[in-house]
Design a protein around this motif. Sequence first.
Motif, mmCIF file in Angstrom:
data_model
loop_
_atom_site.group_PDB
_atom_site.id
_atom_site.type_symbol
_atom_site.label_atom_id
_atom_site.label_comp_id
_atom_site.label_asym_id
_atom_site.label_seq_id
_atom_site.Cartn_x
_atom_site.Cartn_y
_atom_site.Cartn_z
ATOM 1 N N ARG A 130 -4.700 1.239 -4.042
ATOM 2 C CA ARG A 130 -3.672 1.018 -3.184
ATOM 3 C C ARG A 130 -3.182 2.264 -2.587
ATOM 4 N NH1 ARG A 130 0.396 -1.845 -7.126
ATOM 5 N NH2 ARG A 130 1.546 -1.810 -5.010
ATOM 6 N N MET A 131 -3.394 3.407 -3.349
ATOM 7 C CA MET A 131 -2.739 4.789 -2.970
ATOM 8 C C MET A 131 -3.813 5.643 -2.182
ATOM 9 S SD MET A 131 -0.662 5.673 -6.338
ATOM 10 C CE MET A 131 -2.226 5.867 -7.398
ATOM 11 N N THR A 132 -3.063 6.661 -1.295
ATOM 12 C CA THR A 132 -3.709 7.552 -0.452
ATOM 13 C C THR A 132 -2.911 8.763 -0.502
ATOM 14 O OG1 THR A 132 -4.492 5.806 1.237
ATOM 15 C CG2 THR A 132 -4.365 8.147 1.980
ATOM 16 N N ALA A 133 -3.498 9.671 -0.563
ATOM 17 C CA ALA A 133 -2.791 11.203 -0.930
ATOM 18 C C ALA A 133 -3.132 11.975 0.521
ATOM 19 C CB ALA A 133 -3.276 11.979 -2.135
ATOM 20 N N ALA A 134 -2.251 12.590 1.010
ATOM 21 C CA ALA A 134 -2.270 13.482 2.412
ATOM 22 C C ALA A 134 -1.252 14.441 2.312
ATOM 23 C CB ALA A 134 -2.180 12.308 3.622
ATOM 24 N N THR B 275 1.196 5.454 0.541
ATOM 25 C CA THR B 275 0.682 6.743 0.939
ATOM 26 C C THR B 275 1.519 7.949 0.674
ATOM 27 O OG1 THR B 275 -0.340 5.564 3.044
ATOM 28 C CG2 THR B 275 -0.047 7.954 3.151
ATOM 29 N N GLN C 68 0.575 -4.829 2.985
ATOM 30 C CA GLN C 68 -0.906 -5.002 3.567
ATOM 31 C C GLN C 68 -0.603 -5.346 4.850
ATOM 32 O OE1 GLN C 68 -3.365 -6.941 0.986
ATOM 33 N NE2 GLN C 68 -3.127 -5.208 -0.902
ATOM 34 N N VAL D 91 0.196 11.140 -6.803
ATOM 35 C CA VAL D 91 -0.685 10.063 -6.922
ATOM 36 C C VAL D 91 -1.244 9.981 -8.368
ATOM 37 C CG1 VAL D 91 -2.877 9.362 -6.226
ATOM 38 C CG2 VAL D 91 -1.295 9.943 -4.261
ATOM 39 N N THR E 79 -1.607 14.846 -4.341
ATOM 40 C CA THR E 79 -2.403 14.485 -5.343
ATOM 41 C C THR E 79 -1.811 14.534 -6.856
ATOM 42 O OG1 THR E 79 -3.522 16.711 -5.350
ATOM 43 C CG2 THR E 79 -4.665 14.990 -4.235
ATOM 44 N N PRO F 106 -5.167 2.998 -8.258
ATOM 45 C CA PRO F 106 -5.763 3.924 -7.127
ATOM 46 C C PRO F 106 -6.127 3.366 -5.926
ATOM 47 C CG PRO F 106 -7.271 3.764 -8.938
ATOM 48 C CD PRO F 106 -6.057 2.871 -9.324
ATOM 49 N N GLU G 180 0.841 -1.269 -0.017
ATOM 50 C CA GLU G 180 -0.041 -0.011 -0.038
ATOM 51 C C GLU G 180 1.027 1.138 0.114
ATOM 52 O OE1 GLU G 180 -2.558 -0.462 3.346
ATOM 53 O OE2 GLU G 180 -3.733 -2.075 2.394
ATOM 54 N N GLN H 229 -1.020 6.987 -11.151
ATOM 55 C CA GLN H 229 -2.112 6.332 -11.630
ATOM 56 C C GLN H 229 -2.335 6.489 -13.079
ATOM 57 O OE1 GLN H 229 -5.906 7.677 -10.125
ATOM 58 N NE2 GLN H 229 -7.141 6.592 -11.319
#
Length: 299
Positions: free
Chosen positions: A245-249, A202, A279, A232, A229, A243, A200, A236
């Motif tokens: 599997r991804m997190t934008a912060a 981030t 994971q 990310v 973003t 997407p 995963e 993608q």
Amino acid sequence: MRRVSTYLVVLFAAPTLFGSCVTTGTYRAMEAQAKNNDSLYNQTMRTLKTTQDANATLTRQKTEIQTQMTNLNGLLTATQENNALLRKQLTELSALSSSQAESIKRSLENIGSKDIYIQQLRAAISHRDSANFAILVELKAAIGGFGEDVAIKLDKGVVSVELSEKLLFDSDSNRYTIDDKAKAVIGRLARVLNDQPDVEITVLAHTESVVHPQEVLVDDWDLSVKRATSVVRMLQTDYSVSPLRMTAAGRSEYAGMAPADTPEGRAANRRTRIIIQPQLEPLIRLLERKSDADTATGN
């Protein structure tokens, strides 16, 4: 006493011998008798000494045997008392109620379950650590040659790639569109991510409070999220990283990665950090199962 008698015989015989004429044979016979008496005396004294030594040895052995008998009697008494205590304890154990026996059984089963849980937890952590090491090696091989603009780290069970503002946004502290020269690094990073479908991702962007409000940028929060973003979206759209599997912060100016009182520290605070980890569902399931079991048993 034999030696004294011999000397008296010789003494009384002397006047006679010297006073009268004694034959040579008689004299020699008397002399031989005297020597024989001396030999008997010496032998008797040796026999007496041997007897006295043997008597002393027997006395010492008797004392040792008596001491051993005393010790054995004490040991026998202690053993008898211990046997009596064991018989009493066995009698008490046999009087356990059925509910107590069932409680002991449940405790033993619980201990066995905990052992299995610990073994499964260790296996899950070992799997995670092995996956992290493989990812780290692959990342270093793919993007480890870009100098200080790329930092690859393994810390507290997490692999991360830190990309500098200079690389991603051409040192523009208000920019959030990725510079063309960064695409080579992101493309290589994407290949590693696609080779590891079970990890995963981030993307966590840090900024430093120098943003000038624009029509599309409100503040540092806005800038940090848009930078995350952007990364990310490129992963993608351009490199087919899922997407799911991804997190934008974004962390804005907060939770800085370095002290902000030097140019180097402020530059570090404008880095974008890509966190890559296997994971954690197997570990989470184990922990949830343990929590449910503790709740059910009241632990």
